[in-house]
Scaffold this motif. Structure first.
Motif: not given
Length: 433
Positions: A302-304, A398-401, A388-389, A318-321
């Motif tokens: 997902f690219d935002y 923003l979250f802990l992972f 993530n957006y 922001l690119s999220v995989f």
């Protein structure tokens, strides 16, 4: 697509073969069955005719004919006399001589096809398929037997179970509505028949509902115009215990243009071309996803695109995989600036809060040891955070992972859930909400 037919003389019926839809796999069938000794018919043949002077006696040495007679004696359908009469021809005997494990007969209201598969432990597994006279597709009825030492006994079905991914190599690329239509039908509307050339077991499925005609859903109208009701098929071979997929028969690569779908590359090219060249109070998203529901696997990129207010035509991206399988999940991200087809990687741009900003002070006081441990783990900052957006709230989350389940358990005890912080894009940077 199967069609209805009239009862015609037995000689012509014995010349007909296998119903079902055409095989779209394009594979060449090869015989890699187990090395099990198979009795052969003692019938001398030329290319087109049987020259045996005592063929009526010789064909009884063919295992399929032997089992067919035993079936007729036991169920009288067809009668033993009918079977003997239908095989009293050079053509029928020649066909039986070519494949002594396969025989077909006409009980009077359709075709009966019988195949004997030699078991590793002796005897045969027998599949009987009745191709019934009907104006509907896939009108088959099945019976299963074990045959050994002259005894024919009922057996359970060993017909292979299928999923949409067995038929299609690119089912994960189907549009969601098409996938949701074909997935259950590739599992629950499957029929099996004997390939007319090789006599190998073949499976296909009915992709449309039938009610005197095909009920074609709107997402498949274009498909039907091109291929009607033809869907891929799978050929199987016998390994002495079970049916396995013919290694030459690969899943079919469907033409996605029949679903009016563009490739990811084409979609992204159009997306980038349509990005505004001036600032707008919007965030633009481009995504690609891969889903294998049968394997419980999902991945997505997902690219935002966040437009800069004072840098015309430039975007922070922001690119999220994300990837999940069998309940486990992982998440990774990268960041870059984009303008006029050029990407430039940037780092340390996303916000990194202090741990204390994410945890209620009461929880820190109740669990000081857990909090200290969590603070130690997160002291290196961004490596323990993921982003993530949310398109609905228009906010960056923003979250802990953590990869370690033990750590997750401890932190859940401390936080009673995930640790999150939310930010808005102001045209220059992310501001905490």
């Amino acid at each position: 697509m199967k069609k209805s037919f009239l009862i015609i003389p037995a000689l012509a019926l014995l010349a007909s073969c296998g119903g079902g839809n055409s095989n779209q796999n394009g594979g060449t069938v090869t015989d890699t069955t187990a090395n099990v000794e198979t009795p052969q018919c003692d019938v001398s043949t030329t290319t087109d005719t049987v020259t045996s002077t005592n063929a009526d006696t010789d064909i009884k040495q063919c295992i399929a004919y032997e089992v067919l007679l035993k079936y007729a004696e036991k169920y009288d359908y067809p009668s033993k006399q009918m079977v003997e009469d239908q095989f009293d021809s050079e053509y029928a005997q020649n066909q039986l001589a070519k494949d002594p494990e396969f025989a077909e007969a006409s009980p009077g209201d359709g075709m009966m096809r019988l195949h004997c598969y030699p078991n590793k432990n002796g005897g045969y597994y027998v599949v009987v398929i009745f191709d019934e006279v009907c104006d509907c597709p896939g009108a088959y009825r099945y019976e299963y037997f074990n045959y050994k030492d002259g005894n024919l006994t009922k057996a359970k079905s060993l017909l292979p179970k299928t999923t949409i991914n067995d038929f299609y190599a690119n089912a994960d690329k189907f549009p969601k509505d098409v996938f949701n239509i074909l997935k259950p039908r590739a599992t629950g509307n499957v029929y099996h028949y004997f390939n007319s050339d090789s006599h190998k077991l073949t499976a296909s499925f009915d992709g449309f509902e039938w009610d005197g005609g095909y009920d074609v859903p709107a997402p498949l109208k274009k498909y039907y115009e091109k291929k009607e009701a033809s869907f891929p098929s799978i050929t199987y071979i016998w390994d002495g215990e079970k049916f396995i997929r013919d290694p030459e028969c690969k899943p079919y690569e469907e033409d996605l243009s029949l679903f009016d779908i563009e490739s990811d590359e084409e979609r992204e090219k159009k997306f980038l071309a349509n990005l505004p060249k001036h600032y707008t109070d919007s965030v633009y998203e481009f995504s690609t996803e891969s889903i294998d529901a049968d394997a419980d696997f999902h991945s997505g990129n997902f690219d935002y695109y966040f437009p800069y207010k004072n840098q015309e035509g430039e975007y922070f991206v922001l690119s999220v995989f994300q990837e999940s399988s069998a309940g486990a999940s992982s998440c990774d991200f990268s960041t870059f600036n984009y303008k006029d087809g050029e990407k430039k990687i940037i780092e340390d741009f996303l916000p990194v809060p202090k741990l204390s900003e994410l945890i209620n002070p009461d929880q820190r006081e109740k669990h000081p040891e857990l909090y200290n441990e969590l603070e130690q783990e997160c002291k290196d900052g961004i490596q323990y955070y993921s982003y993530n957006y949310d398109s609905y709230t228009k906010s960056l989350t923003l979250f802990l992972f953590f990869d370690d389940q033990d750590l997750w358990d401890k932190y859940n005890e401390l936080t009673n859930g995930s640790l999150e912080s939310h930010y808005k894009w102001n045209g220059e940077k992310f501001v905490k909400q």
